[in-house]
Design a protein around this motif. Structure first.
Motif, PDB file in Angstrom:
ATOM      1  N   ILE A  36      -9.606  -3.900   4.279  1.00 45.87           N
ATOM      2  CA  ILE A  36      -9.992  -2.802   5.331  1.00 45.87           C
ATOM      3  C   ILE A  36     -11.371  -2.468   3.859  1.00 45.87           C
ATOM      4  O   ILE A  36     -10.409  -2.146   2.690  1.00 45.87           O
ATOM      5  N   VAL A  37     -12.477  -2.205   4.185  1.00 41.53           N
ATOM      6  CA  VAL A  37     -13.505  -2.154   3.570  1.00 41.53           C
ATOM      7  C   VAL A  37     -13.883  -0.439   4.061  1.00 41.53           C
ATOM      8  O   VAL A  37     -14.150  -0.408   4.985  1.00 41.53           O
ATOM      9  N   GLY A  38     -13.125   0.491   3.128  1.00 40.19           N
ATOM     10  CA  GLY A  38     -14.313   1.670   3.752  1.00 40.19           C
ATOM     11  C   GLY A  38     -12.743   2.480   3.536  1.00 40.19           C
ATOM     12  O   GLY A  38     -11.577   2.191   3.722  1.00 40.19           O
ATOM     13  N   GLY A  98     -10.902   8.409   6.063  1.00 37.12           N
ATOM     14  CA  GLY A  98      -9.713   8.713   7.224  1.00 37.12           C
ATOM     15  C   GLY A  98      -9.616   7.454   7.700  1.00 37.12           C
ATOM     16  O   GLY A  98      -8.297   7.103   8.027  1.00 37.12           O
ATOM     17  N   HIS A  99     -11.007   6.846   8.354  1.00 36.77           N
ATOM     18  CA  HIS A  99     -10.391   5.836   9.027  1.00 36.77           C
ATOM     19  C   HIS A  99      -9.768   4.219   8.823  1.00 36.77           C
ATOM     20  O   HIS A  99      -9.282   3.534   9.382  1.00 36.77           O
ATOM     21  N   GLY A 100     -10.032   4.076   7.215  1.00 37.58           N
ATOM     22  CA  GLY A 100      -9.522   3.188   6.991  1.00 37.58           C
ATOM     23  C   GLY A 100      -8.527   3.070   6.361  1.00 37.58           C
ATOM     24  O   GLY A 100      -7.577   2.330   6.317  1.00 37.58           O
ATOM     25  N   LEU A 101      -8.102   4.103   6.060  1.00 38.53           N
ATOM     26  CA  LEU A 101      -6.616   4.981   5.436  1.00 38.53           C
ATOM     27  C   LEU A 101      -5.845   4.884   6.629  1.00 38.53           C
ATOM     28  O   LEU A 101      -4.566   3.952   6.898  1.00 38.53           O
ATOM     29  N   ALA A 102      -5.893   5.594   7.757  1.00 36.93           N
ATOM     30  CA  ALA A 102      -5.493   5.636   8.768  1.00 36.93           C
ATOM     31  C   ALA A 102      -4.937   3.452   9.668  1.00 36.93           C
ATOM     32  O   ALA A 102      -3.821   3.656   9.776  1.00 36.93           O
ATOM     33  N   THR A 103      -5.748   3.032   9.436  1.00 37.62           N
ATOM     34  CA  THR A 103      -6.172   1.490   9.953  1.00 37.62           C
ATOM     35  C   THR A 103      -5.172   0.748   9.169  1.00 37.62           C
ATOM     36  O   THR A 103      -3.929   0.042   9.548  1.00 37.62           O
ATOM     37  N   ALA A 104      -4.760   0.930   8.176  1.00 36.23           N
ATOM     38  CA  ALA A 104      -4.636   0.523   6.813  1.00 36.23           C
ATOM     39  C   ALA A 104      -2.917   0.907   7.480  1.00 36.23           C
ATOM     40  O   ALA A 104      -1.216  -0.109   7.430  1.00 36.23           O
ATOM     41  N   TYR A 105      -2.378   2.440   7.550  1.00 44.50           N
ATOM     42  CA  TYR A 105      -1.144   2.849   7.763  1.00 44.50           C
ATOM     43  C   TYR A 105      -0.636   2.439   8.918  1.00 44.50           C
ATOM     44  O   TYR A 105       0.190   1.799   9.135  1.00 44.50           O
ATOM     45  N   ASN A 161       2.948  -0.435  11.999  1.00 44.05           N
ATOM     46  CA  ASN A 161       3.520  -1.037  13.430  1.00 44.05           C
ATOM     47  C   ASN A 161       3.463  -2.955  13.585  1.00 44.05           C
ATOM     48  O   ASN A 161       3.945  -3.049  14.517  1.00 44.05           O
ATOM     49  N   HIS A 162       2.608  -2.961  12.948  1.00 46.50           N
ATOM     50  CA  HIS A 162       2.856  -4.732  12.469  1.00 46.50           C
ATOM     51  C   HIS A 162       3.015  -5.491  11.414  1.00 46.50           C
ATOM     52  O   HIS A 162       3.175  -6.455  11.664  1.00 46.50           O
ATOM     53  N   GLY A 163       3.526  -4.411  10.350  1.00 50.85           N
ATOM     54  CA  GLY A 163       4.164  -4.822   9.687  1.00 50.85           C
ATOM     55  C   GLY A 163       3.129  -6.097   8.370  1.00 50.85           C
ATOM     56  O   GLY A 163       3.842  -6.688   8.024  1.00 50.85           O
ATOM     57  N   MET A 164       2.491  -5.906   8.759  1.00 49.48           N
ATOM     58  CA  MET A 164       1.575  -6.159   7.545  1.00 49.48           C
ATOM     59  C   MET A 164       1.309  -5.525   6.566  1.00 49.48           C
ATOM     60  O   MET A 164       0.528  -4.074   6.199  1.00 49.48           O
ATOM     61  N   THR A 165       1.862  -5.384   5.146  1.00 44.59           N
ATOM     62  CA  THR A 165       1.742  -4.773   4.422  1.00 44.59           C
ATOM     63  C   THR A 165       0.638  -5.289   2.674  1.00 44.59           C
ATOM     64  O   THR A 165       1.333  -4.520   1.830  1.00 44.59           O
ATOM     65  N   ASN A 166       1.565  -6.351   2.939  1.00 46.89           N
ATOM     66  CA  ASN A 166       0.197  -7.387   1.789  1.00 46.89           C
ATOM     67  C   ASN A 166      -1.414  -6.663   2.365  1.00 46.89           C
ATOM     68  O   ASN A 166      -2.044  -7.969   2.632  1.00 46.89           O
ATOM     69  N   ILE A 167      -2.100  -6.104   2.296  1.00 48.98           N
ATOM     70  CA  ILE A 167      -3.012  -5.666   2.438  1.00 48.98           C
ATOM     71  C   ILE A 167      -3.978  -4.988   1.436  1.00 48.98           C
ATOM     72  O   ILE A 167      -2.899  -4.188   1.324  1.00 48.98           O
ATOM     73  N   ALA A 168      -5.270  -4.733   1.121  1.00 49.07           N
ATOM     74  CA  ALA A 168      -5.576  -3.188   0.279  1.00 49.07           C
ATOM     75  C   ALA A 168      -6.307  -2.805   1.202  1.00 49.07           C
ATOM     76  O   ALA A 168      -7.995  -2.991   2.321  1.00 49.07           O
ATOM     77  N   VAL A 169      -6.769  -1.639   0.895  1.00 49.68           N
ATOM     78  CA  VAL A 169      -8.253  -0.966   1.314  1.00 49.68           C
ATOM     79  C   VAL A 169      -9.390  -0.782  -0.058  1.00 49.68           C
ATOM     80  O   VAL A 169      -8.458  -0.437  -0.529  1.00 49.68           O
ATOM     81  N   LEU A 170     -10.121  -1.033   0.357  1.00 52.54           N
ATOM     82  CA  LEU A 170     -10.530  -1.164  -0.740  1.00 52.54           C
ATOM     83  C   LEU A 170     -12.189   0.369  -0.520  1.00 52.54           C
ATOM     84  O   LEU A 170     -12.175  -0.207   0.697  1.00 52.54           O
ATOM     85  N   GLU A 171     -12.368   1.020  -1.601  1.00 52.35           N
ATOM     86  CA  GLU A 171     -13.647   2.050  -1.784  1.00 52.35           C
ATOM     87  C   GLU A 171     -14.431   2.153  -2.654  1.00 52.35           C
ATOM     88  O   GLU A 171     -13.518   1.678  -4.077  1.00 52.35           O
ATOM     89  N   LYS A 172     -15.376   2.515  -2.100  1.00 50.39           N
ATOM     90  CA  LYS A 172     -16.373   2.250  -3.875  1.00 50.39           C
ATOM     91  C   LYS A 172     -16.629   3.324  -4.860  1.00 50.39           C
ATOM     92  O   LYS A 172     -17.048   3.217  -5.321  1.00 50.39           O
ATOM     93  N   ILE A 216      -3.996   0.759  -2.214  1.00 47.32           N
ATOM     94  CA  ILE A 216      -5.614   1.486  -2.320  1.00 47.32           C
ATOM     95  C   ILE A 216      -6.450   1.185  -3.524  1.00 47.32           C
ATOM     96  O   ILE A 216      -5.458   1.291  -4.304  1.00 47.32           O
ATOM     97  N   ILE A 217      -7.350   0.773  -3.606  1.00 44.18           N
ATOM     98  CA  ILE A 217      -8.058   0.584  -4.587  1.00 44.18           C
ATOM     99  C   ILE A 217      -9.998   0.864  -4.484  1.00 44.18           C
ATOM    100  O   ILE A 217     -10.268   0.950  -3.904  1.00 44.18           O
ATOM    101  N   GLN A 218      -9.447   1.670  -5.984  1.00 44.04           N
ATOM    102  CA  GLN A 218     -11.413   2.992  -5.692  1.00 44.04           C
ATOM    103  C   GLN A 218     -11.764   2.372  -7.031  1.00 44.04           C
ATOM    104  O   GLN A 218     -11.828   1.455  -7.463  1.00 44.04           O
ATOM    105  N   ASN A 219     -13.116   2.626  -6.440  1.00 48.89           N
ATOM    106  CA  ASN A 219     -14.344   2.079  -7.161  1.00 48.89           C
ATOM    107  C   ASN A 219     -14.081   0.585  -7.810  1.00 48.89           C
ATOM    108  O   ASN A 219     -14.445   0.266  -7.925  1.00 48.89           O
ATOM    109  N   CYS A 220     -14.009   0.636  -6.326  1.00 48.88           N
ATOM    110  CA  CYS A 220     -14.474  -1.336  -6.172  1.00 48.88           C
ATOM    111  C   CYS A 220     -15.371  -1.740  -4.756  1.00 48.88           C
ATOM    112  O   CYS A 220     -15.138  -1.167  -3.447  1.00 48.88           O
ATOM    113  N   GLU A 221     -16.219  -1.749  -5.482  1.00 49.44           N
ATOM    114  CA  GLU A 221     -17.389  -2.123  -3.948  1.00 49.44           C
ATOM    115  C   GLU A 221     -17.682  -3.647  -3.418  1.00 49.44           C
ATOM    116  O   GLU A 221     -17.840  -4.499  -4.682  1.00 49.44           O
TER     117      GLU A 221
END
Lengths: 108, 406
Positions: free
Chosen positions: B27-29, B32-39, B44-55, B192-197
């Protein structure tokens, strides 16, 4: 507030002007021949450039004339003002987006 | 009424992991929306090997800059459905996320100042009631009873002729909402990966297979864009266009005051919206600056106009002082409705175009976008908000209809 140099009236406050969005978008030569996709592009799709952007303004409470402006959409610096019908002065092809992806240009 | 007590500032609620070389979805961003999407992807979909990238830092964009208003009194069926679903989620999320982010259902009032406003408002109340959204019409005296500090006399340019009222609407603490989602995401294994553009995308033909970042390339099967004001920039990197224009949207707060404002008041016509934050600041905002901008600031006359509107409606605000003003970058569409769904690039999905009103939609945006990313197909609620509507003409025109000008 932007200080905008109207080509006819000189420098005036932004509140005297209205914004007209992207410049140099020509009306389709043959609208009836466009596909739905092409018509959608003309109606709804505009460049959303981060960087130097050619746009139209109108001096609503002054001479009421339209003109073009080249403005940086990050710093808001007005780089150039030129008349309707004149080409974009920095010679970049119309519709080419200048995208800043360096950390300096990033949202801080 | 006394000021709500805020919890102590929490310790770190999530890890700061190094990016892995590959994820099932990125997830890029990290707003709120990016974090809610990841949650919801994880839950709901059992996808836990995921990342949220935040610049930048987590929830430092529009999630930190909005005026926290939550309501669902939109005119059209498609909008009422998704915003009402969001409101129902807001009502249960504090318990589900085990975090009290102070969702305060103090009601939202939308004032009418002209005969046109009155007709539009009563029509919208009817439409809302048919859609199961709590809505009622108030006459000026009822307005005054609910919000005594409002000036309902006829000595102002646009007297209050009534208002629509949604009792279940309100405000929440935006930062705490982000932290609540981030903590749960982290617990579920999301990185959740911050400072990652994001600087580009890796494609195999027309299929996205990776994300280039300032911290290296990350392989992924799916990419979800949730970058609000920068959605066009990301789309351009990926090789497609979005019908979006990014504008500055400004807001301001006063210094702290004793509780004086019991609800949320929005005026489309005089154009300001005002609530009093839990700590006591008067929080207000209005419309976007007219020009395109990515600068997270706007012109001062816009602030001046919203303060003038606030003082006209609330005479006691005349001696309040501005503490701080700021701007965010909002991604506006021509029909003032969001775009959530597939893109011309295979396995790349977009959630954008929420414009000036994305905060209230956070849970429903996350829920439906997660569904779309996980299944590759639209959720029933986001189906009408597909990118294709600009070609088919099935626009959802909430300009003016949505109880606020944009």
């Amino acid at each position: 507030m932007l200080l905008i140099s109207c080509p006819n009236c000189g420098p005036r406050d932004e509140t005297e002007f209205h914004y007209g969005g992207q410049a140099h978008v020509a009306y389709p030569e043959n609208p009836a021949a466009l596909s739905d996709r092409e018509w959608a592009e003309y109606l709804f799709y505009r460049d959303n450039t981060k960087g130097a952007f050619a746009e139209r303004w109108v001096h609503s409470t002054g001479c009421r004339q339209w003109f073009n402006m080249l403005r940086d959409t990050v710093s808001y610096e007005i780089q150039s003002i030129y008349r309707m019908g004149e080409p974009r002065p920095d010679a970049a092809p119309a519709g080419t987006a200048t995208i800043t992806t360096s950390p300096e240009g990033a949202q801080k | 009424m006394s000021a709500d007590h805020l919890p102590e500032h929490p310790d770190f609620l999530w890890r700061n992991p190094e990016p892995k070389s590959s994820y099932d979805a990125v997830i890029v961003g990290g707003g709120g929306h990016g974090l809610a999407t990841a949650y919801f992807l994880a839950k709901n979909h059992g996808m836990t090997n995921i990342a949220v990238l935040e610049k930048g830092w987590l929830a430092g964009g529009n999630m930190a800059r909005n005026t926290t208003i939550i309501r669902s009194n939109y005119l059209w069926d498609e909008s009422a459905a998704i915003y009402e679903h969001a409101l129902k989620l807001w009502e249960v999320l504090p318990e589900e996320l085990e975090y009290d982010f102070l969702f305060s259902q103090r009601g939202v009032m939308n004032l009418a100042h002209t005969l046109g406003d009155v007709r539009e408002s009563i029509r919208r109340v009817g439409a809302n009631q048919l859609n199961g959204v709590d809505a009622e019409w108030l006459d000026p005296q009822q307005v005054k009873e609910l919000c005594p500090i409002l000036n309902i006399s006829d000595n102002i340019r646009y007297p209050v002729m009534g208002a629509t009222y949604q009792p279940r609407a309100g405000i929440a603490k935006h930062d705490h909402v982000a932290w609540a989602f981030a903590r749960k995401c982290d617990e579920l294994g999301v990185d959740i990966i911050q400072n990652c553009e994001v600087t580009g995308f890796v494609k195999d033909g027309n299929r996205v297979v990776g994300v280039k970042t300032n911290r290296g390339t990350i392989n992924t099967e799916k990419v979800g864009l949730a970058a609000a004001g920068h959605s066009s920039v990301l789309a351009e990197m990926a090789g497609f266009r979005l019908p979006i224009q990014s504008h500055p949207l400004q807001a301001l707060v006063s210094e702290l005051h004793e509780p004086v404002h019991p609800t949320v008041v929005m005026s489309n016509h005089v154009h300001v919206y005002v609530s009093q934050a839990h700590k006591g600041e008067l929080v207000m905002g209005a419309g976007v600056d007219s020009y395109n901008g990515y600068g997270q600031r706007g012109s001062f006359h816009v602030i001046e106009e919203q303060m003038a509107a606030a003082v006209e409606l609330f005479p006691i605000f005349a001696r309040a002082h501005v503490l701080r003003t700021w701007g965010g970058i909002v991604d506006t569409t021509m029909d003032a409705s969001p775009i959530v769904g597939t893109t011309p690039v295979e396995n790349m999905f977009v959630n954008c175009g929420w414009g000036t009103g994305g905060f209230k939609a956070t849970p429903a945006a996350g829920l439906t976008f997660a569904h779309t990313i996980a299944t590759g197909a639209p959720h029933q609620l986001n189906k009408p908000f597909a990118l294709e509507r600009f070609e088919t003409g099935a626009l959802i025109d909430e300009h003016g209809a949505a109880a606020v000008a944009h």
